[in-house]
Design a protein around this motif. Sequence first.
Motif, PDB file in Angstrom:
ATOM      1  N   UNK A 107      45.074  61.748  -6.249  1.00  0.00           N
ATOM      2  CA  UNK A 107      44.979  60.552  -7.093  1.00  0.00           C
ATOM      3  C   UNK A 107      44.950  60.926  -8.574  1.00  0.00           C
ATOM      4  N   UNK A 108      44.240  62.001  -8.922  1.00  0.00           N
ATOM      5  CA  UNK A 108      44.236  62.475 -10.310  1.00  0.00           C
ATOM      6  C   UNK A 108      45.653  62.851 -10.740  1.00  0.00           C
ATOM      7  N   UNK A 109      46.347  63.591  -9.891  1.00  0.00           N
ATOM      8  CA  UNK A 109      47.704  64.028 -10.218  1.00  0.00           C
ATOM      9  C   UNK A 109      48.633  62.832 -10.393  1.00  0.00           C
ATOM     10  N   UNK A 110      48.580  61.885  -9.495  1.00  0.00           N
ATOM     11  CA  UNK A 110      49.449  60.706  -9.598  1.00  0.00           C
ATOM     12  C   UNK A 110      49.167  59.938 -10.883  1.00  0.00           C
ATOM     13  N   UNK A 111      47.920  59.774 -11.231  1.00  0.00           N
ATOM     14  CA  UNK A 111      47.555  59.071 -12.466  1.00  0.00           C
ATOM     15  C   UNK A 111      48.107  59.810 -13.687  1.00  0.00           C
ATOM     16  N   UNK A 112      47.929  61.119 -13.706  1.00  0.00           N
ATOM     17  CA  UNK A 112      48.395  61.918 -14.847  1.00  0.00           C
ATOM     18  C   UNK A 112      49.920  61.906 -14.927  1.00  0.00           C
ATOM     19  N   UNK A 113      50.598  61.994 -13.797  1.00  0.00           N
ATOM     20  CA  UNK A 113      52.064  61.922 -13.804  1.00  0.00           C
ATOM     21  C   UNK A 113      52.527  60.589 -14.383  1.00  0.00           C
ATOM     22  N   UNK A 114      51.919  59.503 -13.951  1.00  0.00           N
ATOM     23  CA  UNK A 114      52.313  58.170 -14.439  1.00  0.00           C
ATOM     24  C   UNK A 114      52.028  58.014 -15.928  1.00  0.00           C
TER      25      UNK A 114
END
Length: 89
Positions: free
Chosen positions: A9-16
Amino acid sequence: MPAHEFTLDDLKRILREGAGADEGIDLDGDIVDTDFESLGYESLAMLETGGRIEREFGITLDDDTLTDAKTPRELIEAVNALLVPARIG
């Protein structure tokens, strides 16, 4: 204070936040073993992502970490390996 675990979830947020999301890609799907290129994230997007991870989690990622991690799972594992000393200390 750095976080103690880096999650998908952290990675997806940062990617977005850093590079956006390709309209044809569902980051909420099962992406953990999908390579970043297939997800629409090229080297510049990954450099931005790496910088954001470093700032937010208080770690330093070497260039090899970002180029060697081909999937979200590999990047999450690499980041968490750097966070382990913070959990012990």
